[in-house]
Write a protein that holds these residues in place. Sequence first.
Motif, PDB file in Angstrom:
ATOM      1  N   UNK A 190      79.767  51.277  60.506  1.00  0.00           N
ATOM      2  CA  UNK A 190      78.853  51.415  59.366  1.00  0.00           C
ATOM      3  C   UNK A 190      77.595  52.176  59.766  1.00  0.00           C
ATOM      4  N   UNK A 191      77.017  51.785  60.906  1.00  0.00           N
ATOM      5  CA  UNK A 191      75.773  52.422  61.350  1.00  0.00           C
ATOM      6  C   UNK A 191      75.982  53.915  61.616  1.00  0.00           C
ATOM      7  N   UNK A 192      77.090  54.267  62.275  1.00  0.00           N
ATOM      8  CA  UNK A 192      77.362  55.678  62.562  1.00  0.00           C
ATOM      9  C   UNK A 192      77.560  56.479  61.284  1.00  0.00           C
ATOM     10  N   UNK A 193      78.235  55.891  60.309  1.00  0.00           N
ATOM     11  CA  UNK A 193      78.486  56.613  59.065  1.00  0.00           C
ATOM     12  C   UNK A 193      77.190  56.912  58.328  1.00  0.00           C
ATOM     13  N   UNK A 194      76.252  55.954  58.362  1.00  0.00           N
ATOM     14  CA  UNK A 194      74.976  56.160  57.676  1.00  0.00           C
ATOM     15  C   UNK A 194      74.119  57.188  58.407  1.00  0.00           C
ATOM     16  N   UNK A 195      74.033  57.075  59.737  1.00  0.00           N
ATOM     17  CA  UNK A 195      73.182  58.001  60.495  1.00  0.00           C
ATOM     18  C   UNK A 195      73.745  59.419  60.501  1.00  0.00           C
ATOM     19  N   UNK A 196      75.057  59.569  60.349  1.00  0.00           N
ATOM     20  CA  UNK A 196      75.670  60.894  60.339  1.00  0.00           C
ATOM     21  C   UNK A 196      75.759  61.493  58.941  1.00  0.00           C
ATOM     22  N   UNK A 197      75.233  60.784  57.939  1.00  0.00           N
ATOM     23  CA  UNK A 197      75.293  61.265  56.569  1.00  0.00           C
ATOM     24  C   UNK A 197      74.350  62.437  56.346  1.00  0.00           C
ATOM     25  N   UNK A 198      74.542  63.089  55.196  1.00  0.00           N
ATOM     26  CA  UNK A 198      73.726  64.258  54.861  1.00  0.00           C
ATOM     27  C   UNK A 198      72.400  63.869  54.220  1.00  0.00           C
ATOM     28  N   UNK A 199      72.195  62.580  53.950  1.00  0.00           N
ATOM     29  CA  UNK A 199      70.971  62.113  53.304  1.00  0.00           C
ATOM     30  C   UNK A 199      70.247  61.128  54.211  1.00  0.00           C
ATOM     31  N   UNK A 200      69.052  60.716  53.779  1.00  0.00           N
ATOM     32  CA  UNK A 200      68.304  59.722  54.534  1.00  0.00           C
ATOM     33  C   UNK A 200      69.100  58.419  54.613  1.00  0.00           C
ATOM     34  N   UNK A 201      69.063  57.789  55.788  1.00  0.00           N
ATOM     35  CA  UNK A 201      69.852  56.577  55.997  1.00  0.00           C
ATOM     36  C   UNK A 201      69.517  55.496  54.974  1.00  0.00           C
ATOM     37  N   UNK A 202      68.236  55.400  54.583  1.00  0.00           N
ATOM     38  CA  UNK A 202      67.824  54.346  53.647  1.00  0.00           C
ATOM     39  C   UNK A 202      68.411  54.542  52.263  1.00  0.00           C
ATOM     40  N   UNK A 203      68.910  55.753  51.963  1.00  0.00           N
ATOM     41  CA  UNK A 203      69.450  56.026  50.625  1.00  0.00           C
ATOM     42  C   UNK A 203      70.965  55.863  50.568  1.00  0.00           C
ATOM     43  N   UNK A 204      71.590  55.451  51.676  1.00  0.00           N
ATOM     44  CA  UNK A 204      73.048  55.363  51.735  1.00  0.00           C
ATOM     45  C   UNK A 204      73.514  53.928  51.894  1.00  0.00           C
ATOM     46  N   UNK A 205      74.691  53.679  51.378  1.00  0.00           N
ATOM     47  CA  UNK A 205      75.326  52.355  51.474  1.00  0.00           C
ATOM     48  C   UNK A 205      76.711  52.552  52.076  1.00  0.00           C
ATOM     49  N   UNK A 206      77.044  51.795  53.118  1.00  0.00           N
ATOM     50  CA  UNK A 206      78.326  51.957  53.799  1.00  0.00           C
ATOM     51  C   UNK A 206      78.993  50.606  53.992  1.00  0.00           C
ATOM     52  N   UNK A 207      80.326  50.610  53.907  1.00  0.00           N
ATOM     53  CA  UNK A 207      81.125  49.418  54.203  1.00  0.00           C
ATOM     54  C   UNK A 207      82.254  49.830  55.126  1.00  0.00           C
ATOM     55  N   UNK A 208      82.665  48.909  55.994  1.00  0.00           N
ATOM     56  CA  UNK A 208      83.738  49.185  56.943  1.00  0.00           C
ATOM     57  C   UNK A 208      84.766  48.070  56.878  1.00  0.00           C
ATOM     58  N   UNK A 209      86.009  48.400  57.222  1.00  0.00           N
ATOM     59  CA  UNK A 209      87.072  47.406  57.217  1.00  0.00           C
ATOM     60  C   UNK A 209      88.356  47.996  57.762  1.00  0.00           C
ATOM     61  N   UNK A 210      89.368  47.158  57.848  1.00  0.00           N
ATOM     62  CA  UNK A 210      90.673  47.597  58.327  1.00  0.00           C
ATOM     63  C   UNK A 210      91.539  47.945  57.130  1.00  0.00           C
ATOM     64  N   UNK A 211      92.020  49.191  57.096  1.00  0.00           N
ATOM     65  CA  UNK A 211      92.833  49.694  55.991  1.00  0.00           C
ATOM     66  C   UNK A 211      94.104  50.287  56.576  1.00  0.00           C
ATOM     67  N   UNK A 212      95.239  49.753  56.162  1.00  0.00           N
ATOM     68  CA  UNK A 212      96.518  50.257  56.698  1.00  0.00           C
ATOM     69  C   UNK A 212      96.499  50.268  58.223  1.00  0.00           C
ATOM     70  N   UNK A 213      95.969  49.199  58.827  1.00  0.00           N
ATOM     71  CA  UNK A 213      95.903  49.023  60.277  1.00  0.00           C
ATOM     72  C   UNK A 213      94.982  50.028  60.968  1.00  0.00           C
ATOM     73  N   UNK A 214      94.086  50.668  60.215  1.00  0.00           N
ATOM     74  CA  UNK A 214      93.124  51.595  60.798  1.00  0.00           C
ATOM     75  C   UNK A 214      91.709  51.202  60.392  1.00  0.00           C
ATOM     76  N   UNK A 215      90.753  51.543  61.243  1.00  0.00           N
ATOM     77  CA  UNK A 215      89.355  51.305  60.930  1.00  0.00           C
ATOM     78  C   UNK A 215      88.888  52.361  59.945  1.00  0.00           C
ATOM     79  N   UNK A 216      88.431  51.927  58.795  1.00  0.00           N
ATOM     80  CA  UNK A 216      87.963  52.850  57.768  1.00  0.00           C
ATOM     81  C   UNK A 216      86.537  52.533  57.355  1.00  0.00           C
ATOM     82  N   UNK A 217      85.812  53.577  56.928  1.00  0.00           N
ATOM     83  CA  UNK A 217      84.433  53.422  56.464  1.00  0.00           C
ATOM     84  C   UNK A 217      84.272  54.210  55.171  1.00  0.00           C
ATOM     85  N   UNK A 218      83.652  53.594  54.182  1.00  0.00           N
ATOM     86  CA  UNK A 218      83.312  54.264  52.928  1.00  0.00           C
ATOM     87  C   UNK A 218      81.804  54.326  52.810  1.00  0.00           C
TER      88      UNK A 218
END
Length: 365
Positions: free
Chosen positions: A75-103
Amino acid sequence: MSDTLLLLLPAVSDRADATACWWRVSGDAIVAEGADGDWRLQTLPLVALAPVAATRLDWPEPEGQTERQRLAIARANSVTQGMAEAATLHAVAGIVDDRLGVATVANGQVVEWLDWLTAHGGDPIAILPAGLLVPWSHGWTAASLGPEHIIAKGGLVAPDEPALRDALVEPGEEVALLASETVHQRLVWLARALPLNLRTGRFARRRLLLLDWRRLRELAALALLIPLLGLTIGLATLIRLDSASAALEAETARLTSAAIGQEVSAAAAAAALDTRIGATPGASGSPFPPLAALYQQLQPLTGVTAVSVAYRADGTLAASLAATRVEDVNRLLLGLQRLGYRVTATTRPGTGGQMIADLTLRSAE
């Protein structure tokens, strides 16, 4: 297995237009679907699907020793690597189809979706990325879901637009189109699994206060002394008014002795009760508002148990809680502070690997 309503959020949220594509899931099948505003007439648990263009999906390599660490780092990596300010982004992580996924999605976009849904009477239990409709694959895969067209390969999920497809797909590469039966199967899976739910954290759905009778009995038993002593004081005062009645004096002594656990005479009943609860002249206030607030915050925390509860004459509720995780205690303290209470807490070792948090709770007014 209850029915669920899946709703594809429109690309443009028009509060005056409730038209959207929807699917009703019953058991393991899609039993009805439409592209209109009739979804508002169905009183079913609602799951919203976020458009691909508004939600970024990533499939990073796991980092960390435990699953909790891996999800937090993702989650932290997805927010810091985003194209916008970290405070303006919302991220969730979980296991999807046996893989680590982040939205990842912009906070403002989630607010816009929730405003549109609220305007049309919708309160979804989850908001899921529509891009999850396409399973992870080493080859190009495309799928259509109403007006939503998706193309994906490996860790890339994007809108299936002609110009973008021409830029992404190399000449000679094939793009497999998901059959409608497979699309329906994936919709059913989304409705049941609720992977990468964006309606969490600051956007979590407000919980209705549902009574947990096991928790209620636990707190009621611990706090039983409060109303019992109050009732006994009242009885003792009334009974003392008629000192000529030996029977009433005997009843005063009996009730007070039962409440404080030691034999006292009728004449000493009030003083004994005052000593037990620490009463002082002019003390006021009810224990029930802070007790109700504590109960409300304890209810969702299955890892926290009340050990003791006491109400002081100065309006302070004192409690000792047993917990396995300090995070749960912190969540409880923050929740009480949001309700307007001044809270102090200290921790000490407990038994069986637990810790004991001794807290005081007092209205900030």
